[in-house]
Design a protein around this motif. Sequence first.
Motif, PDB file in Angstrom:
ATOM      1  N   ALA A 142     -13.753  68.853  36.610  1.00 51.34           N
ATOM      2  CA  ALA A 142     -13.295  69.394  35.324  1.00 51.34           C
ATOM      3  C   ALA A 142     -11.904  68.858  34.985  1.00 51.34           C
ATOM      4  O   ALA A 142     -11.608  68.536  33.834  1.00 51.34           O
ATOM      5  N   GLY A 143     -11.057  68.732  36.006  1.00 56.04           N
ATOM      6  CA  GLY A 143      -9.707  68.195  35.806  1.00 56.04           C
ATOM      7  C   GLY A 143      -9.737  66.750  35.339  1.00 56.04           C
ATOM      8  O   GLY A 143      -8.998  66.352  34.440  1.00 56.04           O
ATOM      9  N   ILE A 144     -10.630  65.967  35.948  1.00 59.67           N
ATOM     10  CA  ILE A 144     -10.755  64.549  35.584  1.00 59.67           C
ATOM     11  C   ILE A 144     -11.376  64.404  34.194  1.00 59.67           C
ATOM     12  O   ILE A 144     -10.950  63.564  33.392  1.00 59.67           O
ATOM     13  N   GLN A 145     -12.358  65.255  33.876  1.00 62.34           N
ATOM     14  CA  GLN A 145     -12.967  65.225  32.551  1.00 62.34           C
ATOM     15  C   GLN A 145     -11.944  65.583  31.470  1.00 62.34           C
ATOM     16  O   GLN A 145     -11.901  64.969  30.399  1.00 62.34           O
ATOM     17  N   ILE A 198     -20.164  70.177  33.294  1.00 63.75           N
ATOM     18  CA  ILE A 198     -20.871  68.964  32.899  1.00 63.75           C
ATOM     19  C   ILE A 198     -20.977  68.059  34.128  1.00 63.75           C
ATOM     20  O   ILE A 198     -20.094  68.063  34.982  1.00 63.75           O
ATOM     21  N   TRP A 199     -22.058  67.252  34.197  1.00 64.75           N
ATOM     22  CA  TRP A 199     -22.230  66.351  35.330  1.00 64.75           C
ATOM     23  C   TRP A 199     -20.944  65.572  35.565  1.00 64.75           C
ATOM     24  O   TRP A 199     -20.319  65.151  34.589  1.00 64.75           O
ATOM     25  N   PRO A 200     -20.494  65.373  36.807  1.00 65.44           N
ATOM     26  CA  PRO A 200     -21.151  65.727  38.076  1.00 65.44           C
ATOM     27  C   PRO A 200     -20.754  67.099  38.630  1.00 65.44           C
ATOM     28  O   PRO A 200     -21.092  67.430  39.754  1.00 65.44           O
ATOM     29  N   ALA A 201     -20.050  67.897  37.839  1.00 62.90           N
ATOM     30  CA  ALA A 201     -19.525  69.173  38.343  1.00 62.90           C
ATOM     31  C   ALA A 201     -20.603  70.071  38.940  1.00 62.90           C
ATOM     32  O   ALA A 201     -20.430  70.649  40.003  1.00 62.90           O
ATOM     33  N   LYS A 202     -21.722  70.169  38.244  1.00 67.50           N
ATOM     34  CA  LYS A 202     -22.800  71.069  38.688  1.00 67.50           C
ATOM     35  C   LYS A 202     -23.320  70.651  40.064  1.00 67.50           C
ATOM     36  O   LYS A 202     -23.568  71.494  40.927  1.00 67.50           O
ATOM     37  N   LEU A 235      -3.816  70.698  38.148  1.00 66.04           N
ATOM     38  CA  LEU A 235      -2.701  69.854  38.605  1.00 66.04           C
ATOM     39  C   LEU A 235      -3.087  68.381  38.557  1.00 66.04           C
ATOM     40  O   LEU A 235      -2.253  67.527  38.254  1.00 66.04           O
ATOM     41  N   ILE A 236      -4.359  68.092  38.831  1.00 65.66           N
ATOM     42  CA  ILE A 236      -4.845  66.707  38.775  1.00 65.66           C
ATOM     43  C   ILE A 236      -4.742  66.178  37.334  1.00 65.66           C
ATOM     44  O   ILE A 236      -4.267  65.067  37.110  1.00 65.66           O
ATOM     45  N   THR A 237      -5.159  66.997  36.378  1.00 68.55           N
ATOM     46  CA  THR A 237      -5.060  66.593  34.967  1.00 68.55           C
ATOM     47  C   THR A 237      -3.627  66.233  34.595  1.00 68.55           C
ATOM     48  O   THR A 237      -3.355  65.130  34.102  1.00 68.55           O
ATOM     49  N   ILE A 238      -2.708  67.154  34.830  1.00 71.71           N
ATOM     50  CA  ILE A 238      -1.315  66.952  34.416  1.00 71.71           C
ATOM     51  C   ILE A 238      -0.657  65.845  35.233  1.00 71.71           C
ATOM     52  O   ILE A 238       0.062  65.003  34.696  1.00 71.71           O
ATOM     53  N   LEU A 280      -8.404  63.889  27.058  1.00 68.23           N
ATOM     54  CA  LEU A 280      -7.060  63.826  26.466  1.00 68.23           C
ATOM     55  C   LEU A 280      -6.599  62.383  26.288  1.00 68.23           C
ATOM     56  O   LEU A 280      -6.034  62.038  25.248  1.00 68.23           O
ATOM     57  N   LEU A 281      -6.853  61.543  27.287  1.00 70.95           N
ATOM     58  CA  LEU A 281      -6.453  60.132  27.182  1.00 70.95           C
ATOM     59  C   LEU A 281      -7.182  59.437  26.032  1.00 70.95           C
ATOM     60  O   LEU A 281      -6.599  58.615  25.332  1.00 70.95           O
ATOM     61  N   LEU A 282      -8.453  59.792  25.823  1.00 66.86           N
ATOM     62  CA  LEU A 282      -9.206  59.207  24.692  1.00 66.86           C
ATOM     63  C   LEU A 282      -8.603  59.659  23.360  1.00 66.86           C
ATOM     64  O   LEU A 282      -8.440  58.858  22.442  1.00 66.86           O
TER      65      LEU A 282
END
Length: 168
Positions: free
Chosen positions: A151-154, A129-133, A96-99, A159-161
Amino acid sequence: SGMRQKMNEKNDLIKEGFISFLFFGKSPLAPGTFGSFGALIVSYLIVENISDYSGYLLLLLAGMFYYGGMQIAPWCEKKYGKDPGIYVIDEVIGYLITIGFLLLCEVEMNQTLWILSFLFFRIFDVLKIWPAKDLEKLEGGHGIILDDVAAGIQTLIALLLLIQFNVL
């Protein structure tokens, strides 16, 4: 005591329904993928039907789910063990954060973006991937949920890139 037993069972069912995101997380195969898919369906329905404030609504839901997920996490870990498969509300929050943020960035959602957002989110969620772990090691509910927020922010950044560089 029979009445109390019934109440507790009903209460447990409500908690279970919440943390498994309407029982998507009860899938014997890949519950996290099913939970994320549930989030995709809800996001899609909200975006298609509410449009104007969808981004804010998705982020508000993510916040509410975070709060609820935190409250229920101790019960869940006691009942199902550490970071159990049934607990997919964390995947829902992350997605939900991603969308939500894509919409706030005024990205026009299309079929490609829906598919990629789902695939990227699952990949980032699995790869941690860092910082998730590191976030995963935090105590209590925060550890369960924050790696999926990462993961949502990554996913969002990836996608934005791709959009920025006209790949999408």
